[in-house]
Motif scaffolding. Sequence first.
Motif, PDB file in Angstrom:
ATOM      1  N   HIS A  21       0.726  -1.894   0.012  1.00  0.00           N
ATOM      2  CA  HIS A  21      -0.335  -0.145   0.392  1.00  0.00           C
ATOM      3  C   HIS A  21       1.009   1.782  -0.242  1.00  0.00           C
ATOM      4  CE1 HIS A  21      -3.797  -2.802   0.434  1.00  0.00           C
ATOM      5  NE2 HIS A  21      -2.671  -2.865   2.215  1.00  0.00           N
ATOM      6  N   ARG A  56      -6.727   4.023   2.412  1.00  0.00           N
ATOM      7  CA  ARG A  56      -6.098   3.457   2.959  1.00  0.00           C
ATOM      8  C   ARG A  56      -4.841   2.624   4.400  1.00  0.00           C
ATOM      9  NH1 ARG A  56      -1.901   7.955   3.092  1.00  0.00           N
ATOM     10  NH2 ARG A  56      -3.312   9.910   3.952  1.00  0.00           N
ATOM     11  N   TRP A  57      -4.380   1.855   4.321  1.00  0.00           N
ATOM     12  CA  TRP A  57      -3.739   1.318   5.673  1.00  0.00           C
ATOM     13  C   TRP A  57      -2.951   2.699   6.338  1.00  0.00           C
ATOM     14  CZ3 TRP A  57      -6.885  -1.411   8.119  1.00  0.00           C
ATOM     15  CH2 TRP A  57      -7.538  -2.633   7.717  1.00  0.00           C
ATOM     16  N   ARG A  95      -4.176   0.697  10.937  1.00  0.00           N
ATOM     17  CA  ARG A  95      -6.035   0.938  11.206  1.00  0.00           C
ATOM     18  C   ARG A  95      -6.124   1.876   9.214  1.00  0.00           C
ATOM     19  NH1 ARG A  95      -6.863   6.444  10.543  1.00  0.00           N
ATOM     20  NH2 ARG A  95      -5.723   8.128  11.388  1.00  0.00           N
ATOM     21  N   TRP A  96      -7.121   1.684   8.793  1.00  0.00           N
ATOM     22  CA  TRP A  96      -8.035   1.932   7.947  1.00  0.00           C
ATOM     23  C   TRP A  96      -8.589   3.216   8.027  1.00  0.00           C
ATOM     24  CZ3 TRP A  96      -8.375   0.968   3.267  1.00  0.00           C
ATOM     25  CH2 TRP A  96      -9.084   0.893   2.045  1.00  0.00           C
TER      26      TRP A  96
END
Length: 233
Positions: A21, A56-57, A95-96
Amino acid sequence: MRKGGYYYTINSKEELESFGHEVTKFSTSFPPQINENTGAKWAPSNAEVCNFARGRWVVDSRWPLYSGKKCRRWLSGMWACRLTTRTDISYEGYRWQPENCTMPEFERTAFLRRMQHKTTAFIGDSIGRQQFQSLMCMATGGEDSSEVENVGEAYGLIKLPEATRPNNFAYRFTNTNTNTTILYYWSSSLSDLEPLNKANPDSKIAMRLDRPPAFMRQFLHQLDVLVINTGNH
Protein backbone atom coordinates in the motif's frame (compact mmCIF):
# COMPACT_ATOMS: atom_id res chain seq x y z
CA MET A 1 7.76 14.09 10.28
CA ARG A 2 6.31 15.77 13.33
CA LYS A 3 7.20 13.93 16.55
CA GLY A 4 4.63 15.49 18.82
CA GLY A 5 2.11 12.73 18.18
CA TYR A 6 0.43 14.26 15.14
CA TYR A 7 2.24 12.93 12.08
CA TYR A 8 3.93 9.63 11.30
CA THR A 9 5.70 8.12 8.32
CA ILE A 10 6.68 4.58 7.42
CA ASN A 11 10.10 3.94 8.89
CA SER A 12 11.50 1.85 6.06
CA LYS A 13 10.92 1.03 2.42
CA GLU A 14 10.75 -2.66 3.31
CA GLU A 15 7.91 -2.04 5.73
CA LEU A 16 6.00 -0.10 3.09
CA GLU A 17 6.49 -2.69 0.35
CA SER A 18 5.56 -5.60 2.63
CA PHE A 19 1.99 -4.32 2.75
CA GLY A 20 1.67 -3.31 -0.88
CA HIS A 21 0.00 0.00 0.00
CA GLU A 22 1.08 3.54 -0.63
CA VAL A 23 1.24 4.75 2.97
CA THR A 24 2.24 8.32 3.69
CA LYS A 25 2.07 10.59 6.70
CA PHE A 26 -1.27 11.20 8.31
CA SER A 27 -2.82 13.31 11.00
CA THR A 28 -4.13 11.90 14.27
CA SER A 29 -5.83 15.16 15.14
CA PHE A 30 -9.40 14.11 14.41
CA PRO A 31 -12.62 16.15 14.51
CA PRO A 32 -14.70 15.73 17.69
CA GLN A 33 -16.23 12.27 17.94
CA ILE A 34 -19.46 11.13 19.53
CA ASN A 35 -18.87 10.52 23.22
CA GLU A 36 -21.90 9.49 25.21
CA ASN A 37 -20.25 10.57 28.47
CA THR A 38 -19.17 14.07 27.45
CA GLY A 39 -21.66 14.76 24.66
CA ALA A 40 -18.90 15.56 22.17
CA LYS A 41 -19.94 14.94 18.57
CA TRP A 42 -18.08 13.53 15.61
CA ALA A 43 -18.54 14.99 12.15
CA PRO A 44 -17.07 14.11 8.73
CA SER A 45 -14.27 16.30 7.44
CA ASN A 46 -16.46 17.55 4.60
CA ALA A 47 -20.14 17.84 3.77
CA GLU A 48 -20.14 14.82 1.45
CA VAL A 49 -21.22 11.35 2.52
CA CYS A 50 -18.18 9.35 3.55
CA ASN A 51 -17.27 6.36 1.40
CA PHE A 52 -15.54 4.13 3.94
CA ALA A 53 -14.62 1.61 1.24
CA ARG A 54 -12.12 3.99 -0.38
CA GLY A 55 -8.98 4.73 1.56
CA ARG A 56 -5.64 3.32 2.65
CA TRP A 57 -3.91 1.66 5.56
CA VAL A 58 -1.88 3.99 7.74
CA VAL A 59 0.44 3.41 10.68
CA ASP A 60 -1.02 4.28 14.08
CA SER A 61 0.99 3.80 17.26
CA ARG A 62 -2.20 3.43 19.31
CA TRP A 63 -3.11 0.14 17.68
CA PRO A 64 -3.86 -2.75 18.04
CA LEU A 65 -7.13 -2.47 19.96
CA TYR A 66 -6.58 -5.73 21.83
CA SER A 67 -3.79 -8.11 22.74
CA GLY A 68 -3.34 -11.14 20.53
CA LYS A 69 -1.83 -12.95 23.51
CA LYS A 70 -4.58 -12.27 26.03
CA CYS A 71 -7.62 -12.75 23.78
CA ARG A 72 -7.35 -16.53 23.82
CA ARG A 73 -11.02 -17.23 24.52
CA TRP A 74 -12.13 -15.81 21.19
CA LEU A 75 -9.18 -16.27 18.84
CA SER A 76 -8.69 -19.66 17.20
CA GLY A 77 -5.18 -20.97 17.72
CA MET A 78 -4.58 -21.26 13.98
CA TRP A 79 -5.23 -17.52 13.52
CA ALA A 80 -3.68 -16.15 16.72
CA CYS A 81 -0.39 -15.04 15.21
CA ARG A 82 0.93 -13.86 18.57
CA LEU A 83 0.71 -17.43 19.86
CA THR A 84 2.61 -18.89 16.91
CA THR A 85 6.23 -18.50 15.87
CA ARG A 86 5.54 -15.39 13.79
CA THR A 87 7.97 -12.62 14.72
CA ASP A 88 6.83 -9.83 12.39
CA ILE A 89 3.83 -8.21 14.09
CA SER A 90 4.14 -4.73 12.59
CA TYR A 91 0.92 -5.36 10.67
CA GLU A 92 -0.99 -4.89 13.94
CA GLY A 93 -0.15 -1.19 13.98
CA TYR A 94 -2.22 -0.22 10.95
CA ARG A 95 -5.68 1.29 10.81
CA TRP A 96 -7.99 2.09 7.90
CA GLN A 97 -8.13 5.76 6.84
CA PRO A 98 -10.99 6.68 4.46
CA GLU A 99 -10.01 8.87 1.53
CA ASN A 100 -11.88 12.10 2.24
CA CYS A 101 -13.13 11.81 5.80
CA THR A 102 -12.30 10.45 9.22
CA MET A 103 -13.82 7.58 11.15
CA PRO A 104 -14.92 7.63 14.77
CA GLU A 105 -12.61 5.40 16.76
CA PHE A 106 -13.94 2.18 18.22
CA GLU A 107 -14.61 2.30 21.95
CA ARG A 108 -16.08 -0.87 23.39
CA THR A 109 -18.41 0.56 26.04
CA ALA A 110 -19.86 3.05 23.54
CA PHE A 111 -20.31 0.22 21.02
CA LEU A 112 -22.18 -1.92 23.54
CA ARG A 113 -24.45 0.97 24.51
CA ARG A 114 -25.29 1.77 20.91
CA MET A 115 -26.02 -1.89 20.25
CA GLN A 116 -28.14 -2.27 23.39
CA HIS A 117 -30.75 -5.03 22.92
CA LYS A 118 -29.49 -5.46 19.35
CA THR A 119 -27.85 -8.32 17.50
CA THR A 120 -24.88 -8.28 15.13
CA ALA A 121 -24.55 -11.42 13.00
CA PHE A 122 -21.75 -12.66 10.77
CA ILE A 123 -22.85 -15.28 8.23
CA GLY A 124 -20.34 -16.77 5.83
CA ASP A 125 -17.11 -18.75 5.70
CA SER A 126 -13.88 -18.46 7.68
CA ILE A 127 -13.48 -14.79 6.76
CA GLY A 128 -16.68 -14.05 8.62
CA ARG A 129 -15.53 -16.24 11.51
CA GLN A 130 -12.32 -14.25 11.84
CA GLN A 131 -14.32 -11.00 11.74
CA PHE A 132 -16.57 -12.37 14.49
CA GLN A 133 -13.59 -13.35 16.63
CA SER A 134 -11.94 -9.98 16.14
CA LEU A 135 -15.10 -8.09 17.11
CA MET A 136 -15.45 -10.24 20.24
CA CYS A 137 -11.88 -9.32 21.17
CA MET A 138 -12.61 -5.65 20.56
CA ALA A 139 -15.90 -5.68 22.50
CA THR A 140 -14.37 -7.45 25.51
CA GLY A 141 -11.10 -5.55 25.46
CA GLY A 142 -9.31 -8.80 24.74
CA GLU A 143 -10.10 -10.16 28.20
CA ASP A 144 -11.89 -13.34 29.30
CA SER A 145 -14.82 -11.43 30.73
CA SER A 146 -17.60 -12.82 32.91
CA GLU A 147 -19.99 -10.29 31.35
CA VAL A 148 -20.40 -12.54 28.29
CA GLU A 149 -22.91 -15.41 28.21
CA ASN A 150 -23.12 -18.20 25.65
CA VAL A 151 -26.62 -18.01 24.14
CA GLY A 152 -26.03 -20.31 21.18
CA GLU A 153 -28.80 -22.67 22.25
CA ALA A 154 -31.39 -19.92 21.72
CA TYR A 155 -30.40 -19.89 18.03
CA GLY A 156 -29.94 -23.63 17.68
CA LEU A 157 -26.17 -23.13 17.52
CA ILE A 158 -24.81 -26.13 19.40
CA LYS A 159 -21.79 -28.33 18.82
CA LEU A 160 -22.75 -31.71 17.43
CA PRO A 161 -21.26 -34.76 19.18
CA GLU A 162 -19.34 -35.81 16.07
CA ALA A 163 -17.98 -32.32 15.38
CA THR A 164 -14.32 -31.61 16.07
CA ARG A 165 -15.06 -27.95 16.75
CA PRO A 166 -18.11 -25.69 16.84
CA ASN A 167 -18.87 -23.88 13.59
CA ASN A 168 -21.40 -21.47 15.05
CA PHE A 169 -21.36 -19.13 18.02
CA ALA A 170 -23.66 -16.68 19.79
CA TYR A 171 -22.72 -14.57 22.81
CA ARG A 172 -24.60 -11.93 24.76
CA PHE A 173 -23.22 -9.22 27.02
CA THR A 174 -25.70 -9.86 29.82
CA ASN A 175 -23.76 -8.32 32.70
CA THR A 176 -23.26 -4.92 31.06
CA ASN A 177 -26.96 -3.97 31.10
CA THR A 178 -26.83 -3.80 27.29
CA ASN A 179 -27.81 -7.34 26.23
CA THR A 180 -25.78 -6.84 23.09
CA THR A 181 -25.58 -10.07 21.07
CA ILE A 182 -22.84 -11.03 18.61
CA LEU A 183 -23.13 -14.27 16.66
CA TYR A 184 -21.55 -16.20 13.83
CA TYR A 185 -23.14 -18.80 11.56
CA TRP A 186 -21.11 -20.89 9.13
CA SER A 187 -22.38 -20.89 5.54
CA SER A 188 -19.81 -21.27 2.79
CA SER A 189 -22.35 -20.80 0.00
CA LEU A 190 -24.94 -18.41 1.52
CA SER A 191 -27.59 -20.65 0.00
CA ASP A 192 -29.86 -23.37 1.30
CA LEU A 193 -28.61 -26.95 1.17
CA GLU A 194 -30.94 -29.92 0.95
CA PRO A 195 -30.49 -33.62 0.14
CA LEU A 196 -31.62 -34.79 -3.29
CA ASN A 197 -33.18 -37.80 -1.62
CA LYS A 198 -34.37 -36.99 1.90
CA ALA A 199 -35.03 -40.67 2.60
CA ASN A 200 -31.37 -41.55 1.95
CA PRO A 201 -28.89 -40.28 4.61
CA ASP A 202 -26.07 -40.71 2.07
CA SER A 203 -27.82 -38.67 -0.59
CA LYS A 204 -25.95 -35.99 -2.48
CA ILE A 205 -26.69 -32.40 -1.52
CA ALA A 206 -28.35 -29.82 -3.76
CA MET A 207 -27.46 -26.16 -3.40
CA ARG A 208 -30.54 -23.94 -3.69
CA LEU A 209 -29.22 -20.70 -5.13
CA ASP A 210 -32.69 -19.18 -5.01
CA ARG A 211 -33.00 -19.59 -1.27
CA PRO A 212 -30.83 -18.32 1.62
CA PRO A 213 -29.72 -20.65 4.44
CA ALA A 214 -32.45 -21.91 6.76
CA PHE A 215 -30.82 -20.12 9.70
CA MET A 216 -31.03 -16.78 7.92
CA ARG A 217 -34.66 -17.32 6.95
CA GLN A 218 -35.57 -18.23 10.52
CA PHE A 219 -33.73 -15.49 12.40
CA LEU A 220 -33.39 -12.63 9.92
CA HIS A 221 -36.09 -10.60 11.68
CA GLN A 222 -34.01 -10.72 14.88
CA LEU A 223 -30.79 -9.43 13.30
CA ASP A 224 -30.10 -5.70 13.47
CA VAL A 225 -26.71 -5.82 11.71
CA LEU A 226 -25.91 -8.58 9.21
CA VAL A 227 -22.44 -9.06 7.73
CA ILE A 228 -22.25 -11.69 4.98
CA ASN A 229 -19.32 -13.01 2.99
CA THR A 230 -18.38 -16.08 1.00
CA GLY A 231 -16.02 -17.19 -1.73
CA ASN A 232 -12.98 -18.18 0.33
CA HIS A 233 -13.89 -21.88 0.23
